[in-house]
Design a protein around this motif. Structure first.
Motif, PDB file in Angstrom:
ATOM      1  N   ALA A   9       0.839  -0.851  -0.006  1.00  0.00           N
ATOM      2  CA  ALA A   9      -0.121   0.038  -0.089  1.00  0.00           C
ATOM      3  C   ALA A   9       0.845   1.336  -0.195  1.00  0.00           C
ATOM      4  O   ALA A   9       0.465   1.943  -1.093  1.00  0.00           O
ATOM      5  N   SER A  10       2.167   1.294   0.229  1.00  0.00           N
ATOM      6  CA  SER A  10       3.006   2.212   0.403  1.00  0.00           C
ATOM      7  C   SER A  10       3.453   3.328  -0.490  1.00  0.00           C
ATOM      8  O   SER A  10       3.381   3.984  -0.928  1.00  0.00           O
ATOM      9  N   ARG A  11       3.558   2.129  -1.689  1.00  0.00           N
ATOM     10  CA  ARG A  11       4.209   1.943  -2.993  1.00  0.00           C
ATOM     11  C   ARG A  11       2.343   2.069  -3.559  1.00  0.00           C
ATOM     12  O   ARG A  11       3.122   3.417  -5.021  1.00  0.00           O
ATOM     13  N   ILE A  12       1.826   1.572  -3.471  1.00  0.00           N
ATOM     14  CA  ILE A  12       0.455   2.073  -4.711  1.00  0.00           C
ATOM     15  C   ILE A  12      -0.435   2.661  -4.627  1.00  0.00           C
ATOM     16  O   ILE A  12      -0.324   3.518  -5.415  1.00  0.00           O
ATOM     17  N   LYS A  13       0.090   4.344  -3.518  1.00  0.00           N
ATOM     18  CA  LYS A  13      -1.716   4.603  -3.041  1.00  0.00           C
ATOM     19  C   LYS A  13      -0.881   5.831  -3.446  1.00  0.00           C
ATOM     20  O   LYS A  13      -1.345   6.647  -4.356  1.00  0.00           O
ATOM     21  N   PRO A  14       0.529   6.249  -3.373  1.00  0.00           N
ATOM     22  CA  PRO A  14       1.469   7.582  -3.935  1.00  0.00           C
ATOM     23  C   PRO A  14       1.477   7.197  -5.465  1.00  0.00           C
ATOM     24  O   PRO A  14       1.364   7.946  -5.859  1.00  0.00           O
ATOM     25  N   THR A  15       1.613   5.715  -6.082  1.00  0.00           N
ATOM     26  CA  THR A  15       1.539   6.224  -7.292  1.00  0.00           C
ATOM     27  C   THR A  15      -0.006   6.003  -8.285  1.00  0.00           C
ATOM     28  O   THR A  15       0.516   6.858  -9.329  1.00  0.00           O
ATOM     29  N   ASN A  16      -0.418   5.653  -7.510  1.00  0.00           N
ATOM     30  CA  ASN A  16      -1.463   5.591  -8.177  1.00  0.00           C
ATOM     31  C   ASN A  16      -2.682   7.400  -8.095  1.00  0.00           C
ATOM     32  O   ASN A  16      -2.516   7.760  -8.585  1.00  0.00           O
ATOM     33  N   ALA A  17      -1.881   7.868  -7.149  1.00  0.00           N
ATOM     34  CA  ALA A  17      -2.221   9.399  -6.698  1.00  0.00           C
ATOM     35  C   ALA A  17      -1.227   9.741  -7.977  1.00  0.00           C
ATOM     36  O   ALA A  17      -1.871  11.093  -8.732  1.00  0.00           O
ATOM     37  N   LEU A  18      -0.228   9.893  -7.927  1.00  0.00           N
ATOM     38  CA  LEU A  18       0.767  10.924  -9.346  1.00  0.00           C
ATOM     39  C   LEU A  18      -0.039  10.433 -10.394  1.00  0.00           C
ATOM     40  O   LEU A  18      -0.078  11.249 -11.309  1.00  0.00           O
ATOM     41  N   LEU A  19       0.123   8.906 -10.964  1.00  0.00           N
ATOM     42  CA  LEU A  19      -1.042   8.524 -12.050  1.00  0.00           C
ATOM     43  C   LEU A  19      -1.653   9.412 -12.075  1.00  0.00           C
ATOM     44  O   LEU A  19      -2.297   9.847 -14.101  1.00  0.00           O
ATOM     45  N   ALA A  20      -2.753   9.518 -11.341  1.00  0.00           N
ATOM     46  CA  ALA A  20      -4.335  10.435 -11.592  1.00  0.00           C
ATOM     47  C   ALA A  20      -3.701  11.874 -12.422  1.00  0.00           C
ATOM     48  O   ALA A  20      -5.102  12.621 -12.763  1.00  0.00           O
ATOM     49  N   PHE A  21      -2.311  12.074 -11.051  1.00  0.00           N
ATOM     50  CA  PHE A  21      -2.170  13.863 -11.616  1.00  0.00           C
ATOM     51  C   PHE A  21      -1.874  14.020 -13.203  1.00  0.00           C
ATOM     52  O   PHE A  21      -2.250  14.777 -13.724  1.00  0.00           O
ATOM     53  N   ILE A  22      -1.186  12.742 -13.505  1.00  0.00           N
ATOM     54  CA  ILE A  22      -0.199  13.289 -15.056  1.00  0.00           C
ATOM     55  C   ILE A  22      -1.630  12.877 -15.715  1.00  0.00           C
ATOM     56  O   ILE A  22      -1.587  13.864 -17.317  1.00  0.00           O
ATOM     57  N   ASN A  23      -2.482  12.495 -15.507  1.00  0.00           N
ATOM     58  CA  ASN A  23      -3.451  12.044 -16.399  1.00  0.00           C
ATOM     59  C   ASN A  23      -4.534  13.462 -16.276  1.00  0.00           C
ATOM     60  O   ASN A  23      -5.065  12.819 -18.081  1.00  0.00           O
ATOM     61  N   ARG A  24      -4.471  14.045 -15.652  1.00  0.00           N
ATOM     62  CA  ARG A  24      -5.670  14.893 -15.848  1.00  0.00           C
ATOM     63  C   ARG A  24      -4.593  16.231 -16.126  1.00  0.00           C
ATOM     64  O   ARG A  24      -5.475  17.648 -16.722  1.00  0.00           O
ATOM     65  N   THR A  25      -3.978  16.046 -15.926  1.00  0.00           N
ATOM     66  CA  THR A  25      -3.007  17.453 -16.125  1.00  0.00           C
ATOM     67  C   THR A  25      -2.778  17.694 -17.614  1.00  0.00           C
ATOM     68  O   THR A  25      -2.754  17.212 -17.919  1.00  0.00           O
ATOM     69  N   ALA A  26      -2.705  19.355 -17.761  1.00  0.00           N
ATOM     70  CA  ALA A  26      -3.465  19.395 -19.611  1.00  0.00           C
ATOM     71  C   ALA A  26      -1.562  19.658 -19.935  1.00  0.00           C
ATOM     72  O   ALA A  26      -1.252  18.897 -21.339  1.00  0.00           O
ATOM     73  N   VAL A  27      -0.586  20.223 -19.162  1.00  0.00           N
ATOM     74  CA  VAL A  27       0.990  20.349 -19.936  1.00  0.00           C
ATOM     75  C   VAL A  27       1.940  18.776 -18.803  1.00  0.00           C
ATOM     76  O   VAL A  27       1.955  18.446 -17.599  1.00  0.00           O
ATOM     77  N   LYS A  28       2.223  17.504 -19.742  1.00  0.00           N
ATOM     78  CA  LYS A  28       2.336  16.595 -18.908  1.00  0.00           C
ATOM     79  C   LYS A  28       3.998  17.059 -18.804  1.00  0.00           C
ATOM     80  O   LYS A  28       4.683  17.198 -19.492  1.00  0.00           O
ATOM     81  N   PRO A  29       5.050  15.660 -17.977  1.00  0.00           N
ATOM     82  CA  PRO A  29       5.613  16.058 -17.363  1.00  0.00           C
ATOM     83  C   PRO A  29       6.476  14.708 -18.237  1.00  0.00           C
ATOM     84  O   PRO A  29       6.042  14.523 -19.202  1.00  0.00           O
ATOM     85  N   LYS A  30       7.643  15.403 -18.978  1.00  0.00           N
ATOM     86  CA  LYS A  30       8.451  14.615 -19.424  1.00  0.00           C
ATOM     87  C   LYS A  30       8.934  13.615 -19.109  1.00  0.00           C
ATOM     88  O   LYS A  30       9.604  12.985 -20.168  1.00  0.00           O
TER      89      LYS A  30
END
Length: 324
Positions: free
Chosen positions: A89-110
């Motif tokens: 859980a300590s790995r999956i939860k933060p990763t899911n949060a980052l994936l949700a941010f990446i999916n939503r943000t208009a300008v993607k990280p490089k």
């Protein structure tokens, strides 16, 4: 450059943040670092910003690079069923949060650099293992595989992913070495089991250097030649054409536990007469004892192929030359 780090306040994240700020500021280049945290009141350097997971969920911030380093220490506690769930859980939860941010943000990280460990390879004794090697199935492998597979979903949003499989990180400030210094200084440090098991390690200074090297190589990889290097034998298969690669973050000179014990004893000017039998370690730590008595010889082939030069390629150098 804007960099977001989950796990930024940890043993590796703090050192990485410090080096990024020093290196880029010394070269008159802007570097802005944000730590992703569950507690915004957490102590942090003045030149590092803080963002909570709740804030990330609605943020429209732009980050050039995201580093996903959050995760509870795999060797911190005995592996009960509850502890295994906590580790995942300590790995999956933060990763899911980052994936949700990446999916939503208009300008993607490089680039997304996502943590993992050499435990992905499972227990394979003294067989040399590179990024193209296979694995043996055990708990450590399953933990790393689930974490890596999830992180690779960032490629679905067009974000390249670099997976970093980290070995035992050496620095007196913490990690395994930090825990061992007290008993060894007291003269009660010693060999684990028969001492033949291989330890794949890396100095913290080289871990930081390699992470920045990977970041810079990927951000600069615009030519066909560079893309060919970055998609070599360390390339990971994805469902799209977005780059995904893996790097072993280990030193080029793994050592046996016997050699590690003698080298640390010499460095501290302390005897190393004691031996903890494998049977006792299994009794003390249960399934987790595999981390102590079963070896892995993991080599940093991808890093070396790209030309990374290790600052501390030998254990003796790692113990004596690192910056505090």
């Amino acid at each position: 450059m804007n960099v977001l780090i989950s796990g930024g306040s940890g043993f590796l994240g703090r050192a990485l943040s410090k080096e990024l700020l020093e290196r880029y500021q010394n070269n008159d280049r802007n570097m802005h670092i944000t730590w992703l945290t569950r507690d915004s009141s957490q102590a942090h350097p003045n030149n590092v910003a803080m963002m909570t997971y709740d804030e990330l969920a609605t943020s429209d911030s732009h980050f050039d690079v995201v580093l996903n380093l959050a995760g509870a220490g795999i060797a911190d506690k005995r592996w009960s069923d509850e502890r295994k769930e906590q580790l995942l859980a300590s790995r999956i939860k933060p990763t899911n949060a980052l994936l949700a941010f990446i999916n939503r943000t208009a300008v993607k990280p490089k680039l997304l650099i996502s943590g993992s460990a050499i435990g992905w390879y499972g227990t394979q004794g003294d067989k040399p293992l590179t990024e193209s090697s296979g694995f043996e199935t055990d708990f450590a492998h399953k933990l790393c595989e689930e974490w890596e597979t999830l992180a690779l979903k960032a490629t679905d949003d067009g974000v390249p992913v670099a997976i970093v499989r980290t070995g035992v990180v050496m620095h007196p400030d913490g990690g395994m070495l930090g825990k061992l210094l007290t008993p060894f200084k007291m003269g009660v440090g010693g060999q684990l089991g028969d001492g033949k098991q291989i330890m794949s390690w890396i100095s913290r200074e080289d871990w930081v250097g390699a992470a920045i090297f990977i970041m810079e190589q990927h951000l600069a990889s615009q030519t066909d030649a560079q893309q060919g290097i970055l998609n070599g034998e360390n390339a990971l298969k994805t469902d799209n054409d977005v780059s995904a690669v893996v790097y072993n973050l280990t030193a080029p000179n793994p050592v046996s536990n016997h050699t590690f014990t003698k080298t640390l004893g010499t460095y501290l000017h302390r005897p190393t007469f004691f031996t903890l039998p494998a049977a006792l370690l299994k009794l003390m730590f249960g399934e987790m004892s595999t981390l102590l008595i079963d070896g892995q010889k993991v080599l940093p082939q991808a890093l070396q192929d790209l030309g990374y030069e290790f600052k501390q390629p030998t254990l003796k150098q790692a113990l004596t030359e690192q910056k505090g």
